[in-house]
Enzyme design. Sequence first.
Site, PDB file in Angstrom:
ATOM      1  N   LYS A   1     -12.870  14.881   0.647  1.00 13.86           N
ATOM      2  CA  LYS A   1     -14.183  15.531   0.567  1.00 13.86           C
ATOM      3  C   LYS A   1     -15.270  14.652   1.139  1.00 13.86           C
ATOM      4  O   LYS A   1     -16.146  15.113   1.852  1.00 13.86           O
ATOM      5  CB  LYS A   1     -14.542  15.815  -0.893  1.00 13.86           C
ATOM      6  CG  LYS A   1     -13.851  16.979  -1.501  1.00 13.86           C
ATOM      7  CD  LYS A   1     -14.370  17.169  -2.925  1.00 13.86           C
ATOM      8  CE  LYS A   1     -13.330  16.845  -3.960  1.00 13.86           C
ATOM      9  NZ  LYS A   1     -13.456  15.525  -4.567  1.00 13.86           N
TER      10      LYS A   1
ATOM     11  N   LYS B   1      -6.084  10.788   5.568  1.00  6.21           N
ATOM     12  CA  LYS B   1      -6.080  11.657   4.392  1.00  6.21           C
ATOM     13  C   LYS B   1      -7.230  12.664   4.397  1.00  6.21           C
ATOM     14  O   LYS B   1      -8.352  12.306   4.749  1.00  6.21           O
ATOM     15  CB  LYS B   1      -6.204  10.765   3.147  1.00  6.21           C
ATOM     16  CG  LYS B   1      -5.992  11.483   1.840  1.00  6.21           C
ATOM     17  CD  LYS B   1      -6.446  10.643   0.642  1.00  6.21           C
ATOM     18  CE  LYS B   1      -7.915  10.786   0.363  1.00  6.21           C
ATOM     19  NZ  LYS B   1      -8.305  10.829  -1.041  1.00  6.21           N
TER      20      LYS B   1
ATOM     21  N   LYS C   1     -14.191   2.390   1.147  1.00  4.58           N
ATOM     22  CA  LYS C   1     -15.516   3.018   0.995  1.00  4.58           C
ATOM     23  C   LYS C   1     -16.631   2.001   1.213  1.00  4.58           C
ATOM     24  O   LYS C   1     -17.626   2.305   1.868  1.00  4.58           O
ATOM     25  CB  LYS C   1     -15.634   3.667  -0.377  1.00  4.58           C
ATOM     26  CG  LYS C   1     -14.792   4.918  -0.444  1.00  4.58           C
ATOM     27  CD  LYS C   1     -15.126   5.794  -1.606  1.00  4.58           C
ATOM     28  CE  LYS C   1     -14.338   7.090  -1.463  1.00  4.58           C
ATOM     29  NZ  LYS C   1     -14.030   7.700  -2.712  1.00  4.58           N
TER      30      LYS C   1
HETATM   31  N1  AQP Z   1      -5.416  14.547   0.836  1.00  2.00           N
HETATM   32  C1  AQP Z   1      -4.935  14.591  -0.393  1.00  2.00           C
HETATM   33  N2  AQP Z   1      -3.624  14.828  -0.615  1.00  2.00           N
HETATM   34  C2  AQP Z   1      -3.127  14.900  -1.884  1.00  2.00           C
HETATM   35  N3  AQP Z   1      -3.904  14.754  -2.988  1.00  2.00           N
HETATM   36  C3  AQP Z   1      -5.214  14.520  -2.812  1.00  2.00           C
HETATM   37  N4  AQP Z   1      -6.248  14.332  -3.670  1.00  2.00           N
HETATM   38  C4  AQP Z   1      -7.390  14.130  -2.970  1.00  2.00           C
HETATM   39  N5  AQP Z   1      -7.144  14.188  -1.659  1.00  2.00           N
HETATM   40  C5  AQP Z   1      -5.809  14.424  -1.518  1.00  2.00           C
HETATM   41  C6  AQP Z   1      -6.134  14.335  -5.114  1.00  2.00           C
HETATM   42  O1  AQP Z   1      -7.095  15.258  -5.620  1.00  2.00           O
HETATM   43  C7  AQP Z   1      -7.567  14.794  -6.878  1.00  2.00           C
HETATM   44  C8  AQP Z   1      -9.070  14.792  -6.884  1.00  2.00           C
HETATM   45  O2  AQP Z   1      -9.517  13.799  -5.973  1.00  2.00           O
HETATM   46  P1  AQP Z   1     -10.991  13.421  -5.655  1.00  2.00           P
HETATM   47  O3  AQP Z   1     -11.901  14.303  -6.381  1.00  2.00           O
HETATM   48  O4  AQP Z   1     -11.157  11.960  -5.749  1.00  2.00           O
HETATM   49  O5  AQP Z   1     -10.974  13.944  -4.157  1.00  2.00           O
HETATM   50  P2  AQP Z   1     -11.122  13.533  -2.660  1.00  2.00           P
HETATM   51  O6  AQP Z   1     -10.990  14.773  -1.899  1.00  2.00           O
HETATM   52  O7  AQP Z   1     -10.235  12.421  -2.271  1.00  2.00           O
HETATM   53  O8  AQP Z   1     -12.620  13.185  -2.623  1.00  2.00           O
HETATM   54  P3  AQP Z   1     -13.394  11.965  -2.177  1.00  2.00           P
HETATM   55  O9  AQP Z   1     -14.778  12.212  -2.641  1.00  2.00           O
HETATM   56  O10 AQP Z   1     -13.240  11.736  -0.735  1.00  2.00           O
HETATM   57  O11 AQP Z   1     -12.747  10.802  -2.946  1.00  2.00           O
HETATM   58  P4  AQP Z   1     -11.727   9.689  -2.442  1.00  2.00           P
HETATM   59  O12 AQP Z   1     -12.090   9.360  -1.031  1.00  2.00           O
HETATM   60  O13 AQP Z   1     -12.051   8.611  -3.432  1.00  2.00           O
HETATM   61  O14 AQP Z   1     -10.322  10.143  -2.567  1.00  2.00           O
HETATM   62  C9  AQP Z   1      -6.994  13.380  -7.069  1.00  2.00           C
HETATM   63  O15 AQP Z   1      -5.888  13.453  -7.946  1.00  2.00           O
HETATM   64  C10 AQP Z   1      -6.552  12.997  -5.700  1.00  2.00           C
HETATM   65  O16 AQP Z   1      -5.460  12.096  -5.742  1.00  2.00           O
END
Ligand code: AQP
Length: 332
Positions: A198, A195, A115
């Site tokens: 969001k 991956k 990030k």
């Molecule tokens: N692609 C994924 N596959 C499996 N599990 C996932 N999680 C997120 N993406 C995947 C799991 O969802 C939970 C919430 O995660 P988050 O709110 O951190 O979601 P995100 O979509 O990953 O959002 P961001 O904003 O982009 O955050 P980063 O980049 O930090 O992950 C978690 O348990 C996560 O493991």
Amino acid sequence: MPRVFSGIQPTGNPHIGNYFGAMKNYVRLGDTYGKNSIYCVVDLHAITNPAAYDPAALAERTLEMAVANFAAGLDPERVIFFVQSQVPEHQELSWVFTALTPVGELERMTQYKDKAAHLESVPAGLLMYPVLMAADILLYKADTVPVGEDQTQHIELTREIARKFNHTYGETFPEPQAVYAKDALRIPGVDGQGKMSKSKGEGSTIGILEPLDSIWQKLRVAPTDPARVRRSDPGDPEKCLIGDYHKLFSDLPTIEVAFTGCRTAGIGCVDCKKMLMEGIRRELTPLQERAAELRADPDWVRDALAQGAQEAREIARPVMEEVREKVGFLRL
Ligand code: AQP
């Protein structure tokens, strides 16, 4: 009895990675452990990444994330579900852990490096993210953490922080373990760029509350196995994100038809995507209908979150009292 904790960021629309990787496990564990399952929308985390944070949208996104979890089956009568910033003890414990955590450990976190690499000026909060996450979990003395595989390193750091606190101040916290969803460790983004996430924006995600025609427009152009240049070329569904998604949404006979059809070039990629779309429709339609009902009753959503915050604080307060005493803060 085990105590479960997990959080989800209101950084955008919840997607199928969140749903299969984490949210479904929240519901499953909630059914087993009841009020010993504690979940929250982690808005304090969401403000650490300037690329994904908009103050004008945060409250609305927080409510939408709550609606999505309720629609996915979280029952506030059975589990504890709240918004992180409503329980200030998270920040208080986080500061105590900040004082214990070496900066070098935090700089090694791959999610931080990924990030930070995209930012001109890196907020200290992004570096501290895993410390706050450790506080989220340990504030409830949770030992079971349902997450996606991307959180493995953060959970390991949480264990180290627990060990260090216990060593410094005496036995206080358990060393929590991650629990993964077997077939949804790391769901790939629909753009084929790693991956699903969001914070990468709508191009990466299939939202669980996204209109089905919008999902279809993304699937239609989603990359497939590059070996299938022409329809007559056989492919390998194990090397294709549509194949990955089939494993989440389709029943076994459909998977068999789609995978055999791909390997023998008996079907084209569009046919395979149409079969997938049927599974998506079946899974997401009831969830989207429940979400529409909840949006029509915002008071119910707010009341449920307020009740959840109250229940969470009842657990958090005595733990924080214990921490304050062990750390040696003056009591008046
Ligand atoms: N692609 C994924 N596959 C499996 N599990 C996932 N999680 C997120 N993406 C995947 C799991 O969802 C939970 C919430 O995660 P988050 O709110 O951190 O979601 P995100 O979509 O990953 O959002 P961001 O904003 O982009 O955050 P980063 O980049 O930090 O992950 C978690 O348990 C996560 O493991």
